[in-house]
Design a protein around this motif. Structure first.
Motif, PDB file in Angstrom:
ATOM      1  N   VAL A  66       0.864  -1.176   0.000  1.00 23.98           N
ATOM      2  CA  VAL A  66       0.000   0.000   0.000  1.00 23.98           C
ATOM      3  C   VAL A  66       0.901   1.227   0.000  1.00 23.98           C
ATOM      4  N   PHE A  67       0.681   2.137  -0.941  1.00 23.87           N
ATOM      5  CA  PHE A  67       1.486   3.345  -1.073  1.00 23.87           C
ATOM      6  C   PHE A  67       0.625   4.557  -0.773  1.00 23.87           C
ATOM      7  N   SER A  68       1.197   5.452   0.059  1.00 22.76           N
ATOM      8  CA  SER A  68       0.494   6.720   0.273  1.00 22.76           C
ATOM      9  C   SER A  68       1.502   7.850   0.145  1.00 22.76           C
ATOM     10  N   SER A  69       1.152   8.852  -0.635  1.00 20.87           N
ATOM     11  CA  SER A  69       2.025   9.986  -0.882  1.00 20.87           C
ATOM     12  C   SER A  69       1.657  11.118   0.059  1.00 20.87           C
ATOM     13  N   THR A  70       2.680  11.755   0.629  1.00 24.71           N
ATOM     14  CA  THR A  70       2.421  12.864   1.533  1.00 24.71           C
ATOM     15  C   THR A  70       2.654  14.211   0.871  1.00 24.71           C
ATOM     16  N   LYS A  71       3.617  14.264  -0.052  1.00 22.61           N
ATOM     17  CA  LYS A  71       3.882  15.528  -0.748  1.00 22.61           C
ATOM     18  C   LYS A  71       4.852  15.284  -1.895  1.00 22.61           C
ATOM     19  N   LYS A  72       4.918  16.224  -2.783  1.00 20.71           N
ATOM     20  CA  LYS A  72       5.902  16.186  -3.862  1.00 20.71           C
ATOM     21  C   LYS A  72       7.176  16.834  -3.358  1.00 20.71           C
ATOM     22  N   SER A  73       8.338  16.147  -3.519  1.00 20.43           N
ATOM     23  CA  SER A  73       9.589  16.751  -3.079  1.00 20.43           C
ATOM     24  C   SER A  73      10.341  17.370  -4.247  1.00 20.43           C
ATOM     25  N   ASN A  74      10.117  16.885  -5.445  1.00 17.79           N
ATOM     26  CA  ASN A  74      10.657  17.485  -6.672  1.00 17.79           C
ATOM     27  C   ASN A  74       9.884  16.922  -7.858  1.00 17.79           C
ATOM     28  N   GLU A 126      10.484  14.535  -9.967  1.00 18.36           N
ATOM     29  CA  GLU A 126      10.484  13.094 -10.208  1.00 18.36           C
ATOM     30  C   GLU A 126      10.194  12.266  -8.967  1.00 18.36           C
ATOM     31  N   ASN A 127      10.638  12.705  -7.791  1.00 12.30           N
ATOM     32  CA  ASN A 127      10.474  11.916  -6.578  1.00 12.30           C
ATOM     33  C   ASN A 127       9.309  12.414  -5.748  1.00 12.30           C
ATOM     34  N   THR A 128       8.641  11.479  -5.103  1.00 12.85           N
ATOM     35  CA  THR A 128       7.532  11.778  -4.211  1.00 12.85           C
ATOM     36  C   THR A 128       7.929  11.288  -2.828  1.00 12.85           C
ATOM     37  N   ALA A 129       7.642  12.053  -1.809  1.00 11.90           N
ATOM     38  CA  ALA A 129       7.858  11.583  -0.441  1.00 11.90           C
ATOM     39  C   ALA A 129       6.603  10.828  -0.034  1.00 11.90           C
ATOM     40  N   GLY A 130       6.787   9.663   0.561  1.00 13.00           N
ATOM     41  CA  GLY A 130       5.614   8.887   0.926  1.00 13.00           C
ATOM     42  C   GLY A 130       5.943   7.719   1.815  1.00 13.00           C
ATOM     43  N   THR A 131       4.952   6.882   2.014  1.00 12.42           N
ATOM     44  CA  THR A 131       5.073   5.696   2.856  1.00 12.42           C
ATOM     45  C   THR A 131       4.582   4.493   2.070  1.00 12.42           C
ATOM     46  N   ILE A 132       5.312   3.395   2.192  1.00 15.02           N
ATOM     47  CA  ILE A 132       4.877   2.123   1.603  1.00 15.02           C
ATOM     48  C   ILE A 132       4.721   1.136   2.745  1.00 15.02           C
ATOM     49  N   ASN A 133       3.560   0.527   2.857  1.00 16.02           N
ATOM     50  CA  ASN A 133       3.292  -0.518   3.848  1.00 16.02           C
ATOM     51  C   ASN A 133       3.209  -1.850   3.107  1.00 16.02           C
ATOM     52  N   TYR A 134       4.043  -2.788   3.485  1.00 15.25           N
ATOM     53  CA  TYR A 134       4.091  -4.085   2.825  1.00 15.25           C
ATOM     54  C   TYR A 134       3.232  -5.098   3.566  1.00 15.25           C
ATOM     55  N   ILE A 147      10.226   8.256  -3.146  1.00 17.31           N
ATOM     56  CA  ILE A 147       9.775   7.159  -4.011  1.00 17.31           C
ATOM     57  C   ILE A 147       9.791   7.668  -5.441  1.00 17.31           C
ATOM     58  N   LYS A 148      10.346   6.849  -6.324  1.00 20.09           N
ATOM     59  CA  LYS A 148      10.395   7.202  -7.743  1.00 20.09           C
ATOM     60  C   LYS A 148       9.888   6.006  -8.531  1.00 20.09           C
ATOM     61  N   ASP A 149       8.893   6.206  -9.330  1.00 21.37           N
ATOM     62  CA  ASP A 149       8.301   5.136 -10.139  1.00 21.37           C
ATOM     63  C   ASP A 149       7.918   3.932  -9.282  1.00 21.37           C
ATOM     64  N   GLY A 150       7.405   4.194  -8.075  1.00 29.61           N
ATOM     65  CA  GLY A 150       6.955   3.126  -7.192  1.00 29.61           C
ATOM     66  C   GLY A 150       8.059   2.404  -6.450  1.00 29.61           C
ATOM     67  N   LYS A 151       9.301   2.881  -6.553  1.00 25.35           N
ATOM     68  CA  LYS A 151      10.447   2.230  -5.903  1.00 25.35           C
ATOM     69  C   LYS A 151      11.097   3.162  -4.895  1.00 25.35           C
ATOM     70  N   LYS A 152      11.688   2.551  -3.860  1.00 25.01           N
ATOM     71  CA  LYS A 152      12.449   3.318  -2.886  1.00 25.01           C
ATOM     72  C   LYS A 152      13.631   3.934  -3.638  1.00 25.01           C
ATOM     73  N   HIS A 153      13.771   5.259  -3.538  1.00 24.82           N
ATOM     74  CA  HIS A 153      14.802   5.928  -4.322  1.00 24.82           C
ATOM     75  C   HIS A 153      15.074   7.310  -3.730  1.00 24.82           C
ATOM     76  N   GLY A 154      16.348   7.600  -3.445  1.00 25.77           N
ATOM     77  CA  GLY A 154      16.720   8.904  -2.909  1.00 25.77           C
ATOM     78  C   GLY A 154      17.453   8.758  -1.592  1.00 25.77           C
ATOM     79  N   ASN A 173      18.610   3.336  -4.218  1.00 26.01           N
ATOM     80  CA  ASN A 173      18.648   3.471  -5.670  1.00 26.01           C
ATOM     81  C   ASN A 173      17.783   2.368  -6.265  1.00 26.01           C
ATOM     82  N   GLU A 174      16.627   2.737  -6.742  1.00 25.50           N
ATOM     83  CA  GLU A 174      15.695   1.803  -7.373  1.00 25.50           C
ATOM     84  C   GLU A 174      15.453   0.543  -6.538  1.00 25.50           C
TER      85      GLU A 174
END
Length: 168
Positions: free
Chosen positions: A2-10, A12-20, A30-37, A55-56
């Protein structure tokens, strides 16, 4: 997942939370649904955590991995493994500072045991191997070659003043 976005940081990347589904969570970029940054936090359901660069979906760059046992590694990561310069601290107080290759002590490093013993020298595949100096808490010092974690050829000086030089 489950992915939830909290804000746009730039752009390409979104700051958010992923619950597995297994109970793990990730908070960070998060970039393209992957942990990145940088500065992402991954918390394992076991209680272990990783805070650092991604990185991806792979730990890559600077970070700190702390196991639920209390052991930790703080340093460089490459393709998900401890790789480069870092410090590994065991929960019992032992500490290794130095080089790692693919998760193993490899290259130059210093290991300090809680007993007071200290080894500084070369490592290969997690073992003392090559030139190094081992200082015993009792005052003895071995300086020379190591092979597969064992003394091989060098000089042993005991605190009593006795000296042995040669093969071991």
């Amino acid at each position: 997942m489950v992915f939830s976005s909290t804000k746009k940081s730039n752009k390409e990347n979104t700051a958010g939370t992923i619950n597995y589904a297994n109970g793990d969570t990730y908070q960070g970029e998060i970039k393209d649904g992957k942990k990145h940054g940088s500065d992402g936090t991954y918390t394992y359901s076991s209680g272990s955590t990783y805070v650092g660069d991604w990185n991806e979906d792979i730990r890559h760059g600077k970070g700190k991995l702390t196991w639920s046992s209390g052991d930790s590694y703080d340093g460089d990561f490459d393709t998900g493994k401890e790789h480069g310069q870092g410090t590994f601290r065991w929960s019992n107080g032992n500490v290794y500072e130095g080089e790692f290759v693919l998760g193993q002590r490899h290259g130059w490093g210093k290991m300090t045991w809680t007993s007071g013993n200290v080894y500084e020298g070369q490592w290969e595949d997690g073992k003392k191997h090559g030139k190094g100096t081992y200082r015993y808490a009792s005052g003895g010092v071995y300086e020379g070659e190591w092979r597969e974690d064992g003394r091989y050829n060098g000089t042993m000086k005991w605190s009593s003043g006795d000296v042995y030089e040669g093969d071991f």
